[in-house]
Write a protein that holds these residues in place. Sequence first.
Motif, PDB file in Angstrom:
ATOM      1  N   SER A 123      51.114  41.302  39.752  1.00 26.17           N
ATOM      2  CA  SER A 123      50.669  40.186  38.916  1.00 26.17           C
ATOM      3  C   SER A 123      51.566  40.070  37.701  1.00 26.17           C
ATOM      4  O   SER A 123      52.231  41.022  37.293  1.00 26.17           O
ATOM      5  CB  SER A 123      49.201  40.364  38.489  1.00 26.17           C
ATOM      6  N   PRO A 148      43.480  33.534  42.695  1.00 22.40           N
ATOM      7  CA  PRO A 148      42.977  34.900  42.875  1.00 22.40           C
ATOM      8  C   PRO A 148      41.503  34.968  43.256  1.00 22.40           C
ATOM      9  O   PRO A 148      40.670  34.228  42.724  1.00 22.40           O
ATOM     10  CB  PRO A 148      43.209  35.541  41.506  1.00 22.40           C
ATOM     11  N   ASP A 152      41.238  40.213  43.638  1.00 26.74           N
ATOM     12  CA  ASP A 152      42.536  40.027  42.979  1.00 26.74           C
ATOM     13  C   ASP A 152      42.399  40.125  41.469  1.00 26.74           C
ATOM     14  O   ASP A 152      43.238  40.735  40.793  1.00 26.74           O
ATOM     15  CB  ASP A 152      43.131  38.663  43.332  1.00 26.74           C
ATOM     16  N   LYS A 153      41.346  39.515  40.943  1.00 29.13           N
ATOM     17  CA  LYS A 153      41.163  39.503  39.493  1.00 29.13           C
ATOM     18  C   LYS A 153      40.947  40.904  38.940  1.00 29.13           C
ATOM     19  O   LYS A 153      41.369  41.209  37.813  1.00 29.13           O
ATOM     20  CB  LYS A 153      39.995  38.584  39.115  1.00 29.13           C
ATOM     21  N   PRO A 176      37.617  36.400  30.423  1.00 27.24           N
ATOM     22  CA  PRO A 176      37.825  35.541  31.597  1.00 27.24           C
ATOM     23  C   PRO A 176      37.559  34.083  31.200  1.00 27.24           C
ATOM     24  O   PRO A 176      36.433  33.715  30.856  1.00 27.24           O
ATOM     25  CB  PRO A 176      36.776  36.044  32.599  1.00 27.24           C
ATOM     26  N   ALA A 189      34.786  30.334  39.121  1.00 27.76           N
ATOM     27  CA  ALA A 189      35.387  31.112  38.031  1.00 27.76           C
ATOM     28  C   ALA A 189      34.324  31.725  37.127  1.00 27.76           C
ATOM     29  O   ALA A 189      34.479  32.852  36.649  1.00 27.76           O
ATOM     30  CB  ALA A 189      36.328  30.230  37.215  1.00 27.76           C
ATOM     31  N   ASP A 192      32.817  34.734  39.003  1.00 29.34           N
ATOM     32  CA  ASP A 192      33.719  35.886  38.948  1.00 29.34           C
ATOM     33  C   ASP A 192      33.709  36.525  37.571  1.00 29.34           C
ATOM     34  O   ASP A 192      33.705  37.757  37.444  1.00 29.34           O
ATOM     35  CB  ASP A 192      35.150  35.441  39.288  1.00 29.34           C
ATOM     36  N   LEU A 242      42.271  36.015  30.769  1.00 30.72           N
ATOM     37  CA  LEU A 242      42.345  36.017  32.226  1.00 30.72           C
ATOM     38  C   LEU A 242      42.045  34.611  32.714  1.00 30.72           C
ATOM     39  O   LEU A 242      40.934  34.114  32.550  1.00 30.72           O
ATOM     40  CB  LEU A 242      41.325  37.002  32.810  1.00 30.72           C
ATOM     41  N   PRO A 244      41.754  31.417  35.597  1.00 29.99           N
ATOM     42  CA  PRO A 244      41.196  31.337  36.947  1.00 29.99           C
ATOM     43  C   PRO A 244      42.215  31.062  38.040  1.00 29.99           C
ATOM     44  O   PRO A 244      41.962  31.375  39.202  1.00 29.99           O
ATOM     45  CB  PRO A 244      40.181  30.194  36.850  1.00 29.99           C
TER      46      PRO A 244
END
Length: 298
Positions: A123, A148, A152-153, A176, A189, A192, A242, A244
């Motif tokens: 990343s 992601p 992945d995140k 996030p 998003a 997550d 972070l 999305p």
Amino acid sequence: MIKKLDELLNLAREKGKKTLSVAVAQDKEVLTAVTEAVKLGIVDAILVGDEEKIKKIAEEDNLHMDNIKIVDEKNILKAAAKAVEFVSNGQAHFIMKGMLGTADLLRAVLNKEAGLRGSGLLSHVMVYDVPAYHKLILLTDGGMVPYPTLEDKIGIVNNAVKVAHKLEIEMPKVAPICAVEVVNPSMQATMDASVLSQMNKRGQIKGCIIDGPLGLDNAISKLAAEHKGIVSDVAGDADVLLVPNIESGNFLGKSMTYFANSESAGVIMGAKCPVVLVSRADSAKSKLYSIALGSVIS
């Protein structure tokens, strides 16, 4: 804790000189940054590429090439492979992208024979010095992972946290970023973000504080957070944003550069060495900061 990118240059010197391998080095801004990093005592350098073009650029721009090794290889793919080989065999600590596509460099890095493939996700992590913000802020991922998943995140956060720790941010605050600050089942998003926050609270993601979903405004502005009644250790004081998806990261990063006059540094994390990778349009100064960042991480 490093709060300005100029401080990163001092930190890199304090951590000790490393050796940088540059793939396809015949680029004015890259050579300007590399020669300055050598002059400052941050790195020694191995330049792989078209020797004639490299020397011509150096001569035209009065760049001092003392103590810099040049390996002549005009073929771009072979130059990338040779630059990676210097890291694989221990002659260099990390690698930098020159005048070639990101995909071509990463293919060389991830070649099984090179031995640089890490166990985690690759990343991109950018570090921005924004004049209007009170400290450095990390942005991820606007360069590698297009859309992601939650899994992945987790990897993206872990990579960013490693960078933050190298910048002496002991407990980075991760926000996030979403369009709203509430969990909405129709907006993935936000779902997550909620899961990442809960995983962090339960110790499944360590070394940081995660709280989200947060809008960009309340992630970086305490006043905006207060207006919306958000009580959070992260709101208004985020160290890591972070995003999305790759578009939002790309747009936000370029907005900080072009609208906010930010300086920046960028690396790809997840391989066995950092890969210095910034836009070809970025300034020599940003490339210098990126070299310093790669040196500190490696």
